[in-house]
Design a protein around this motif. Sequence first.
Motif, short mmCIF file in Angstrom:
data_model
loop_
_atom_site.label_atom_id
_atom_site.label_comp_id
_atom_site.label_asym_id
_atom_site.label_seq_id
_atom_site.Cartn_x
_atom_site.Cartn_y
_atom_site.Cartn_z
N CYS A 1 29.74 13.10 3.29
CA CYS A 1 29.12 14.44 3.42
C CYS A 1 29.50 14.97 4.85
N ARG A 2 30.93 15.37 5.58
CA ARG A 2 30.41 15.62 6.71
C ARG A 2 29.85 16.98 7.25
N THR A 3 29.97 17.51 6.46
CA THR A 3 28.50 18.56 7.49
C THR A 3 28.25 17.64 6.36
N ASP A 4 26.63 17.17 6.26
CA ASP A 4 25.44 16.85 6.28
C ASP A 4 25.65 15.38 7.00
N ALA A 5 25.99 14.81 7.05
CA ALA A 5 26.31 13.41 7.87
C ALA A 5 25.38 12.51 6.92
N GLN A 6 26.12 12.37 5.45
CA GLN A 6 25.20 11.47 4.67
C GLN A 6 26.51 10.95 3.90
#
Length: 552
Positions: free
Chosen positions: A122-127
């Motif tokens: 998840c690029r949005t949460d860097a996870q």
Amino acid sequence: MDSQAPEGDFSCSICLELFKVPLSLSCGHSFCKSCIESHWAVQTEETGFSCPECRRVYYRKPELSKNVFIANMMEMLTEIPISPRAGTNSPRGGINSPRAGINSPRGGRRCEPHGQGLELYCRTDAQLICPGCTSCHRRHDIVPVQEEQEDKSEELSSMKLRLSKREGSEISLVNGLVDSTKTVEAAAEQIKWRLSSSYDKLLHLLSEDKASALRAVDKERDLKLSGIRQEIEKSRATLGNLREALSRIRSLEETEDPVEFLEGCTLHWASFTSLECEQMEPTGPSALLEFETTAALQEQIDERLLSFRTSTLPDAPQPKPTTPRGGIGAPAAVLVPTVRRRSAPWGVESVRASGLPAVARRGLDRAELISRYGCSPTFDTNSAHNLLQISPDLRMVEVTRDPQRHPNHPLRFEFCPQVLCCESFSSGQHYWEVDLGNKGQWCWIGAAYGTIPRKGDNAACILGMGDESWCLKKDGTRFSVSHGGVETPVEVREPLRRVGVLLHWEEGLLEFYRADSMQSLHAIHDRFILPLHPALGVGGDYMRIMDLSCES
């Protein structure tokens, strides 16, 4: 042992794997031995050896020591039994569990809540997430881990190039600064050599000038001595003629024969008359001591000293003495000059604002001050004014009504009743005390250069009126500090009998105290360039420099 300890506690921050031979730095961070040695392989002592974690720089390669605690923990971790359970590859707290962050043998990292492989990012949460986590990341930018790895690898390569370029620039900067230190040191040494050479030349010229001046004095001395010897021979010849004439007169007085008497008188009368009419022009002692060459040379030296000081220090006015103030018991011939007053003169500051004695602030009491710096100067009788009488121990001075029969001397004060001490101080700290007496209406306590003028009515001859003297003045119940003809009032509420004087030559400090309580009265800050002599001005009573050796 807590089986749920985070992975970061037992993994190297360089290789991101479990520690292999953990070594620690003095900053507290630990790394694998091979990792830290590889990291330092491209660094030198000129650039410094940095900690990969906190970036602390060591300019000498640190000696690494084994982290025994982490090494023991790693041994204990390898002994933890692994018990598989449904939906996971290892126990919750096992060494291969997702919670512990340790890689599984083949299945890769797995999501702890769902037990699925972490295949998405998840690029949005860097996870990192698994397919089961997508419900919690709706409308987020989600890509496969392989795609994110490729993108991040490209960015990481670019970052590496930029950081490598920055590293090279920093290395060049450090090397340039190291070279600059050598250049600065070499330049400083060259400047010091030039200054030393110039000062050596100046000292050589001064030495030659001094030798020339002393030769001029010797020449004038020889001329004076030659003239004196001629006068002695002439006076001795005259004295012989007088004695011969007197002998003949006594012989004639004893002659009874009138004819013989008259013949003798007629024969010698002309010589008797000649001796009687001969004019005597004796040269007095004062005229013999007045060296014209010395006076001119001293004037030149004083002008040079004044020029040297005024080139680095503010100008100080020298007003002429205008108002006579004879104290009770003071001779009428003594003049006390009027000086200008101001609230805060240059180079003089009050230290009473703190409300504490200055010595107390330095951590010294009077006994310790006397033990460390105490001295008992003695008066120079050749400098004492003709109205001053010096005691046999050379520490007490008093004013007399009638002039003393002091021999004429070029160093004697002739305008005001002042006296300097024989001792002079050109370094270190020195403390002395002065008893002001009990009847004098005015007096001065201070210090002066040996070059202070002594003759004439020049204001600079008076303590505190010129650039060559500093003093505390008492005028009745009023006190002040004076230098360069500028006077600053000093508040003294209770009667003052004994004054302590502290001189710190290097710091340019001359400070006055109440000797009974060691309360600071005033401090003078200046730049001293010549040896300082303790000095006193006496009006109407005696003053005494105390013998501190009896109190230490």
